[in-house]
Design a protein around this motif. Structure first.
Motif, mmCIF file in Angstrom:
data_model
loop_
_atom_site.group_PDB
_atom_site.id
_atom_site.type_symbol
_atom_site.label_atom_id
_atom_site.label_comp_id
_atom_site.label_asym_id
_atom_site.label_seq_id
_atom_site.Cartn_x
_atom_site.Cartn_y
_atom_site.Cartn_z
ATOM 1 N N ARG A 1 -124.649 27.167 -61.113
ATOM 2 C CA ARG A 1 -125.620 27.113 -60.010
ATOM 3 C C ARG A 1 -126.505 28.354 -60.015
ATOM 4 N N ASN A 2 -125.911 29.525 -60.164
ATOM 5 C CA ASN A 2 -126.697 30.761 -60.165
ATOM 6 C C ASN A 2 -127.683 30.802 -61.328
ATOM 7 N N THR B 1 -120.230 27.599 -59.929
ATOM 8 C CA THR B 1 -120.999 28.645 -59.242
ATOM 9 C C THR B 1 -121.822 29.442 -60.256
ATOM 10 N N LEU C 1 -130.547 28.442 -60.413
ATOM 11 C CA LEU C 1 -131.454 29.042 -59.429
ATOM 12 C C LEU C 1 -132.341 30.095 -60.081
ATOM 13 N N ASN C 2 -131.768 30.897 -60.965
ATOM 14 C CA ASN C 2 -132.578 31.897 -61.681
ATOM 15 C C ASN C 2 -133.647 31.218 -62.524
#
Length: 142
Positions: free
Chosen positions: A84-85, A81, A88-89
């Protein structure tokens, strides 16, 4: 290597020790999870250098936020997670407004010489340069 309950407990023990400042546990966690993190990051960002940067940032964040990990959760899911974050950033930062190259070429081929037109041409060229740096499209500069 198949992920199982035993690995879950091992990763949780590493996270607990990391939250107490143990660098050795971070290295051990890194060795056990790096392939999961790297493959996941690469699948999202589609760029080797970005995936490597995200992988590094993931382990920095694990070190910084290990104290926030909830032991009743799955540690690999928590780690991915974070990955993933970060992906995405990274993707948000790299997102460039899509441009129809044919429309740009039409504008560039027009030979009007007024100031406003030159300003527009300059902005279009800047956008094209930005677009080129984030894709494999040919760059057009008037």
């Amino acid at each position: 290597m198949k992920y199982n309950a035993e690995m879950n407990e091992l990763y949780e023990s590493y996270l607990l020790k990391i939250s107490q400042g143990c660098h050795n546990s971070l290295e051990l966690l890194y060795e056990k999870t790096k392939s999961y993190v790297y493959r996941y990051a690469l699948s999202m960002v589609k760029n080797i250098a970005d995936a490597e940067d995200i992988m590094q940032d993931t382990y920095v964040n694990i070190y910084k936020y290990a104290h926030m990990y909830n032991p009743r959760k799955r540690p690999l899911a928590w780690i991915l997670t974070i990955t993933r974050n970060l992906c995405l950033n990274r993707l948000k930062k790299k997102k460039v407004k899509e441009i129809d190259i044919h429309e740009i070429e039409q504008v560039l081929s027009n030979n009007r010489k007024d100031e406003h037109h030159n300003y527009i041409l300059l902005n279009i060229n800047l956008i094209i340069c930005s677009y080129h740096s984030s894709s494999k499209s040919p760059m057009y500069v008037a």
